[in-house]
Design an enzyme around this catalytic site. Structure first.
Site, PDB file in Angstrom:
ATOM      1  CB  SER A 124      -0.897   0.006   1.243  1.00  0.00           C
ATOM      2  OG  SER A 124      -1.534   1.246   1.417  1.00  0.00           O
ATOM      3  CE1 TYR A 149      -4.403  -2.062   4.834  1.00  0.00           C
ATOM      4  CE2 TYR A 149      -3.600   0.136   4.299  1.00  0.00           C
ATOM      5  CZ  TYR A 149      -4.027  -1.110   3.900  1.00  0.00           C
ATOM      6  OH  TYR A 149      -4.072  -1.418   2.558  1.00  0.00           O
TER       7      TYR A 149
END
Length: 333
Positions: A124, A149
């Site tokens: 990501s 995350y």
């Protein structure tokens, strides 16, 4: 070639499974059908894209993963299954440990034990955290993630690197930048904004609108991944770990995106100005030169045109739009 796509009911996973199947690649999709967002929406997405081979499987279930790999004999794996969402990780940390860490380890081990030729996995843009760099390059240090995350995604990259070094495995991390398009995730800004606009609800705008994102059309994401796979196959598989930015390569001010979306939908919504949220970042901008050098491709969808396409999809599928914004998450004691 036989490919496993994990997270095949997700946004990127469903579109990628559709593309691989259309290209004649033997493809198996699995998904846990988590209720993080509507399971009915995920099933509708699969049906709309013509995907009928998505099986129920949670990658955090080690025995189930092992049995699947032993039975199917995959040559390539595209691991997209993960618990998504930066803000959700502030209040639900253990979900991320189970799905993003244990799940990834189970897939890594299964690939090693069963001789998978190449593992591609979703990282990501969030791994860049509060980077001071104007443009995010794969060469930049990524040691200070802004959310749990992001930390799990960076941990995945380090785990992959160790497996390449220890076992000579071929692994590729895909640092996706903000992906938008039809059947997008309803918890992401483009769909949340569209839902608020069409349902005449205030737009929750964080950091008082002082934000920018490298919005990337889902079709360009899929084309980039498929070209990368084909390039690796043509050039032979080597035991190493690589990471690529997968983005449009140009940031857009959040307020410009909102204005274009309102114009495309023919409606406007009042603003609700909010402070920065925990775990969020002000800007993302992908340096895609490394990827372009390998696959000879860069995104072709102009953002203004992509927003028009997204708006038309929203007008045609209003029943699937989120009806309210996510309540801001704050730290708990």
């Amino acid at each position: 070639m036989k490919v496993l796509v994990t997270g095949a009911a997700g946004f990127i996973g469903a579109w990628l499974t559709k593309r691989l199947t259309e290209d004649g690649v033997a493809t198996v999709g699995v998904d846990s059908f988590s209720d993080y967002y509507s399971v009915d929406y995920k099933r509708a997405r699969l049906e709309a894209l013509g995907i009928r081979n998505c099986r129920l499987l949670d990658v955090s279930d080690r025995d189930a993963v092992e049995a699947l790999f032993r039975r199917e004999g995959f040559t390539h794996v595209i691991h997209l299954a993960a618990q998504a969402g930066v803000r959700y990780s502030v209040t639900h940390p253990h979900v991320y440990g189970q799905s993003n860490l244990t799940g990834f380890l189970n897939v890594l081990e299964a690939c090693r034990q069963h001789g998978v030729q190449h593992l591609y996995y979703a990282s990501s843009s969030s791994v860049y955290g509060h980077s001071s760099r104007e443009v995010f390059s794969e060469k930049d240090p990524v040691d200070h993630p802004a959310s749990l995350y992001a930390a799990t995604k960076r941990a995945n990259e380090l785990m992959a690197d160790s497996y390449a070094s220890l076992y000579g495995m071929s692994l590729t991390g895909l640092r996706f930048f903000t992906v938008y398009g039809p059947w997008g995730r309803p918890d992401m800004a483009p769909m949340l904004f569209a839902g608020s606009i069409m349902n005449h609800q205030p737009l929750q705008i964080f950091n008082h609108g002082q934000m920018a994102r490298d919005f990337t059309w889902v079709g360009d994401i899929i084309e980039s991944v498929v070209r990368l796979i084909n390039t690796h196959r043509a050039g032979g598989e080597t035991g190493r770990h690589q990471v690529f930015n997968i983005g449009r390569g140009e940031p857009t001010a959040l307020m410009d995106f909102i204005t274009w979306l309102e114009d495309a939908l023919g409606q406007q919504a009042p603003r609700e100005w909010l402070p920065m949220q925990d775990g969020d970042v002000t800007r993302t901008w992908a340096d895609t030169s490394r990827l372009e050098a390998v696959i000879d491709y860069r995104p072709t969808m102009p953002l203004a045109t992509g927003v028009q396409h997204l708006a038309q999809w929203c007008l045609d599928h209003q029943q699937w739009l989120p009806t309210r914004q996510v309540v801001p998450i704050t730290k708990t004691a």
